[in-house]
Design an enzyme around this catalytic site. Structure first.
Site, PDB file in Angstrom:
ATOM      1  CD  GLN A 492      -2.642  -1.406   2.470  1.00  0.00           C
ATOM      2  OE1 GLN A 492      -2.136  -1.049   3.531  1.00  0.00           O
ATOM      3  NE2 GLN A 492      -3.812  -2.030   2.413  1.00  0.00           N
ATOM      4  NE  ARG A 728      -4.385   3.906  22.253  1.00  0.00           N
ATOM      5  CZ  ARG A 728      -5.552   3.587  21.714  1.00  0.00           C
ATOM      6  NH1 ARG A 728      -5.755   3.774  20.400  1.00  0.00           N
ATOM      7  NH2 ARG A 728      -6.520   3.096  22.446  1.00  0.00           N
ATOM      8  CB  ALA A 729      -1.062  -2.280  20.498  1.00  0.00           C
ATOM      9  CG  HIS A 764      -3.338   2.625  15.551  1.00  0.00           C
ATOM     10  ND1 HIS A 764      -4.197   2.802  14.483  1.00  0.00           N
ATOM     11  CD2 HIS A 764      -2.585   1.524  15.250  1.00  0.00           C
ATOM     12  CE1 HIS A 764      -3.986   1.842  13.593  1.00  0.00           C
ATOM     13  NE2 HIS A 764      -3.010   1.056  14.027  1.00  0.00           N
ATOM     14  CD  GLU A 785      -3.773   1.579   9.513  1.00  0.00           C
ATOM     15  OE1 GLU A 785      -4.077   1.110  10.636  1.00  0.00           O
ATOM     16  OE2 GLU A 785      -3.709   0.895   8.490  1.00  0.00           O
TER      17      GLU A 785
END
Length: 887
Positions: A492, A728-729, A764, A785
């Protein structure tokens, strides 16, 4: 240039006039030899020559070939000459006040009719005459004088010709060299400091060996002229003495030079053309952070070779008196490091590779495991096939990638059987410093974040996608050569820097290149189905990562040089990488059982630190307050701060290199996981020797319910943040992930000026992902993201704005550049959540944005605008949008 055979050479008029003067002067000299009485005082027993090679200045020079230094170089074929005007002077700095009893002036044809010899304790006077004449006749004047001073000047007041003043040699004799007052001859300021050289004869004679105080190790250069070796003292020092211990291959002509920059300009503080090897001790006066020996004429057919260089300083500047207590040069790296030799049967090596891969391959069970592994291959050739799983590194131990060859493959694929096409979680693995001979085929490296492919030499093609053509989501290549094509296919997004490819094929959302030969030109379409390539040409500042290599039966640490406007790899096939080699005697190998106090004591004592694979639970930060310190992680060595401490704290110092560290937030909130510099040091430029943060990865949650307000805070100006994933999971072990569980506001906060981020992955976080407060910043490639888990819009508001931008450039910033930027939303917990805009910045012509991509993944969530109130949005109906520039 000499005239060629059969060519008539006609001297220019100026040269003809000069030859006439020379002949007339020679005649006058012959007459003077038979004169009844000399015209100058007779010679007497004098002290030693104390002026040769000393610093010298002049009121003027005729041209670039007649510099003042030529009058003290011991070479009667070179000269100083001044402008054609009166008065003119040339003066020598003896380095200390000494008694002077004789001066010898060897005049060229353009001599002085009237001149004085003067002495002073200051370079600017006042001056005391120790000799004076108005009847100078050129030739050689041997003058008996009585006086003392640090500075000796010939002050010409009346020329004998229409030219300037010109001296073949200006010699001062006296009481001998004296070490200047305050010169600390007991402390070697160069000992084990970072060094580099124009060349090395071989891997066993690195630059570092000239500065390790060992009489059995040496630096030697290639067999050509000129060559240089230099050392970084860490700060500007006042230099009073330099001691050179030559090996048999010594310099006939050389200079000792200083500068405050590793690239110059250079000031010569000592020069000679009559070097005779052995030990040269030069009393000098000068200052600089960098000290360089430049050899211009070799005494032998070999290169230049030094056992040791000692530099003594006095006043002005600071030195760290402590040095690293000697460490083993063949250390025990611990049970999770496997070192292979090419004499070991390939089947034995293959079995070891397979065992680690089977333990680290499964996406569901292994990505949050505590196991860490590293494979190290000594120089040689191996017929193996290496699959690389989670928390695993594979690395060659030659000084260059072409010194270790894997005849086969180093592979990452979508291994998980339950989701065979999915490579979007192929995190935390790396390959470095190897040649992969694909035997005419292609190597597969189907990864996502935190999986660097560095210093690699691929003979064949390279595929960046899983064999199934499934999903893969972003990776990083640097300092790499691929002879065939690089295919991105289902990737991507991707960032490639400082490399050479046969060609590149593929484009989805955001493909970015800097300093890559063979990369496609910029072609960033606003159509979702179009090509989205960003090529920024060169990388503005680049310093490849420190790495371990093995030579002459010992391990060494190599520190590549800083490059500006970099293009292509830092290394070339068959040639050494420019940089500095450090003996492992100066490297502490830490184990997970070592406390922060133990590690910090080693750093404070002058050691670099290599962290062997494992999990380090820290009750205090790792603190670096020494310039040029290296922290290097092996096999995803993981630091876990306990009790809310910071994991790594770098002070206001130059040149620190942090590479290969994995920082995993603890369950007690840390204000920050890593800091570089303090706010007090923001105004200090570190452009000549920046701090570098490379392949450093941050994780909040997933393994444990981690918490951290900020991941990385950069206060030091000119810092290079090169390839980092701040995460950040969004998934993990049970009970470790959730809106109120693994809390984290911001990934990166930049307060320093002129900070460069290349390959910035941040995902995140619950507020701004990146806050940029410094001036002159630059981002090349950004992948982001937004958080998956805002429970509703009310829980994710920034005042009156819906959500938080991915990058917030402060309103006070007046200069910034972002290039090749992608940000995506997937509001899984509540698809009705909206983000007002992805990027937020003041409207200023010098705050620039180029080639931006936004995506709603599967239409789950929406974004209203790309930047501020400008640009299109994305939603369930329009999943992709692009914007070329702003403002």
């Amino acid at each position: 240039m000499s005239p060629s055979a059969g060519t008539t050479f006609v001297a220019p008029a100026s040269l003809t006039r000069r030859l006439i003067i020379v002949m007339l002067t020679a005649l006058a000299m012959i007459v003077s030899l038979v004169a009844i009485a000399p015209l100058v005082p007779s010679a007497h027993a004098a002290g030693p020559l104390i002026s040769q090679g000393k610093p010298v200045t002049a009121s003027s020079v005729e041209n670039g070939g007649t510099a003042a230094v030529n009058a003290v170089d011991g070479n009667t074929g070179t000269r100083w000459s001044s402008a054609a005007a009166d008065p003119q002077w040339i003066q020598i700095d003896l380095g200390a006040t000494v008694a002077i009893d004789q001066v010898v002036l060897n005049w060229e044809a353009a001599y002085a009719r009237s001149y004085q010899i003067q002495v002073s304790s200051s370079a600017s006077g006042p001056w005391t005459n120790v000799y004076s004449t108005t009847t100078g006749d050129g030739g050689v004047d041997t003058l008996a004088v009585t006086g003392s001073g640090r500075y000796v000047r010939m002050n010409g007041t009346a020329r004998a010709t229409g030219y300037g003043y010109s001296l073949w040699e200006f010699q001062v004799f006296g009481a001998g060299t004296t070490t200047p007052s305050g010169c600390n001859t007991d402390a070697n300021a160069a000992l084990n400091k970072p060094s580099s050289a124009s060349s090395t004869e071989n891997a066993g004679t690195p630059a570092a060996s000239a500065f390790d105080a060992s009489a059995t190790t040496r630096w030697s250069s290639a067999a050509s002229d000129p060559q240089w070796v230099q050392v970084d003292l860490g700060s500007t020092q006042s230099i009073c003495r330099v001691v050179l211990n030559w090996e048999a291959a010594y310099g006939r002509a050389y200079q000792v030079q200083t500068s405050d920059s590793s690239t110059g300009p250079w000031t010569t503080i000592f020069s000679t053309t009559t070097g005779d090897g052995g030990i040269d001790t030069a009393t000098v006066t000068g200052s600089g952070r960098y000290v360089r020996l430049t050899g211009t004429v070799r005494a032998t057919a070999y290169g230049y070779s030094l056992w040791d260089v000692q530099i003594n300083t006095t006043g002005g500047g600071t030195t760290n008196p402590t040095t690293c207590a000697a460490q083993p040069t063949v250390p025990d790296f611990g049970p999770n490091v496997r070192v292979f030799e090419d004499s070991t049967p390939d089947a034995t090596i293959q079995a070891s590779l397979n065992e680690v891969f089977e333990a680290q391959k499964d996406t569901q069970t292994d990505q949050f495991h505590d196991r860490r592994d590293a494979f190290l291959f000594k120089p040689g050739s191996y017929n193996v096939y290496a699959n690389i799983g989670f928390n695993t590194s594979i690395q060659g131990l030659a000084q260059n990638p072409d010194g270790v060859t894997i005849n086969g493959a180093v592979t990452v694929d979508a291994f998980n059987a339950s989701d065979a096409g999915n490579a979007t979680q192929n995190f935390w693995r790396s390959a470095e410093n190897l040649t992969i001979n694909t035997n005419g085929g292609r190597n597969r490296w189907g990864v996502s974040q935190a999986a660097p492919f560095r210093r690699m030499n691929v003979l064949g093609g390279l595929d960046l996608f899983p064999a199934s053509y499934g999903w893969s989501s972003g990776g990083y290549i640097s300092d790499t050569r691929v002879t065939g094509s690089v295919e991105s296919a289902s990737q991507q997004q991707w960032y490639s820097k400082d490399s050479t490819f046969g060609s590149w094929s593929g484009s989805n959302w955001n493909m970015v290149f800097s300093g890559v030969n063979g990369a496609p030109a910029t072609n960033f379409s606003t159509a979702p189905s179009g090509v989205h390539h960003t090529n920024v040409g060169s990388t503005p500042a680049s310093r490849d990562v420190p790495y371990i290599y093995f030579a002459n039966n010992e391990y060494r640490l190599f520190l590549p040089d800083l490059r500006t406007n970099a293009n292509g790899p830092s290394w070339a096939v068959g040639a050494p990488t420019p940089g500095t080699s450090v003996s492992f005697s100066q490297v502490f190998v830490a184990r997970p059982s070592d406390s922060a106090a133990t590690i910090n004591a080693r750093i404070a004592g002058g050691c670099h630190v290599v962290f062997s694979p494992g999990v380090y639970n820290l009750d205090a930060p790792i603190v670096v307050n020494r310039a040029n310190t290296v922290l290097l992680g092996m096999g995803y060595a993981t630091l876990v701060p306990q009790g809310g401490v910071t994991a790594i704290s770098v002070g206001d110092v130059d040149g620190v290199r942090v590479k290969g560290m994995f920082i995993d937030a603890g369950t007690t909130n840390s204000t920050s996981l890593m800091t570089v510099g303090t706010t007090a040091g923001i105004g200090t430029s570190r452009a000549a020797n920046p701090v570098t943060v490379q392949d450093v990865f941050f994780r909040i949650g997933g393994r444990v319910a981690g918490k951290a307000t900020n991941s990385l805070v950069v206060n030091s100006s000119n810092t290079i943040v090169d390839h980092t994933w701040m995460w950040r999971a969004d998934h993990g072990n049970g009970g470790t992930v959730g809106w109120t569980i693994n809390t984290a506001d911001t990934g990166l906060v930049v307060n320093g000026n002129n900070v460069l981020a290349t390959g910035l992955f941040v995902e995140h976080y619950q507020k701004y992902e990146v806050i940029w407060n410094g001036q002159g910043g630059r981002i090349i490639f950004f992948q982001n993201e937004k958080p998956y888990d805002p429970p509703n819009q009310a829980a994710w508001m920034n005042g009156s704005l819906q959500g938080y931008a991915s990058i917030k450039v402060a309103d006070s910033v007046t200069s910034f550049l972002g290039q090749g930027l992608g940000s995506y939303v997937f509001f899984q917990a509540n698809p009705s959540v909206n983000l007002s805009h992805t990027f937020e910045a003041p409207v200023n012509a010098n705050v620039r944005w180029q080639n931006m991509a936004i995506v709603s993944l599967g239409g789950v969530g929406s974004i209203s605008h790309v930047i501020n109130d400008a640009g299109p949005g994305v939603n369930s109906g329009t999943n992709n949008a692009y914007m070329l520039s702003y403002p």
